[in-house]
Design a protein around this motif. Structure first.
Motif: not given
Length: 201
Positions: A113-131
């Motif tokens: 869990q983190t703050l959405a804004e600092g992590a790039g929102g849902i797009e940032g999460a898609e990139q992180a999970v995509g690794v």
């Protein structure tokens, strides 16, 4: 040296998809859990806003504190029921991990869990999970924004990842099943877990 928010999420995701820092001092954070995945627990995605919990976390910037907040609200028995195993919960970095300490090759679920804004929102999460999960993210109707992806993991096994934004927070879920499991079944289970997470925020 401080990691960027995206790098911090990716690092936490590595912990949840691989052997997660077990040093025998925390028996509840064993590597994996029990038995192959059982039956799907969710037929379709539903709303899981969780905004009525009365928690005001908007000013918190410490991802460790945020992870502890959502993880303390999550129940190991509920998570285990979704997968069809017995889970115990252990802390891992900025989140927690559900696994069975008696079965190191069983299923496991990781939460960060983190703050959405600092992590790039849902797009940032898609990139992180995509690794760590090779597949196409699919949007689901949970929280303010969410997705699920099922595909090949780092060692060629079928795994899943998902994330949900609720208010200012981004919560990521990774699921490593015991052995091979049907993709549709794993997707349903992951969506059910994501709903529990969204309700806990």
């Amino acid at each position: 040296m401080r990691l960027s928010p995206l790098a911090a999420i990716a690092a936490a995701c590595v912990l949840t998809l691989t052997a997660c820092g077990d040093d025998d001092s925390e028996p509840e954070s064993s590597d994996k859990s029990d038995s192959p995945s059982a039956s799907p627990s969710s037929d379709a995605p539903t709303k899981g806003k969780g905004k009525d919990k009365g928690k005001d976390k908007g000013d918190q910037g410490d991802t460790g504190d945020l992870g502890a907040n959502v993880c303390t609200s999550l129940d190991a028995d509920e998570f285990g029921d979704v997968i069809g195993v017995t889970f115990k919960k252990g802390d891992v970095g900025s989140g927690c991990r559900f696994a069975d300490p008696t079965n190191p090759v069983g299923a496991s679920v990781g939460i960060t869990q983190t703050l959405a804004e600092g992590a790039g929102g849902i797009e940032g999460a898609e990139q992180a999970v995509g690794v760590f999960v090779k597949g196409k993210p699919e949007p689901v109707d949970i929280g303010d924004d969410a997705f699920v992806v099922v595909g090949k993991g780092l060692v060629g096994n079928t795994v899943s990842g998902a994330a949900v934004v609720v208010d200012s927070e981004l919560i990521q879920v990774t699921v490593t099943p015991a052995g091979e499991v049907a993709k549709d079944q794993l997707k349903d289970q992951t969506i059910a877990l994501l709903e529990l997470v969204a309700e806990a925020v």
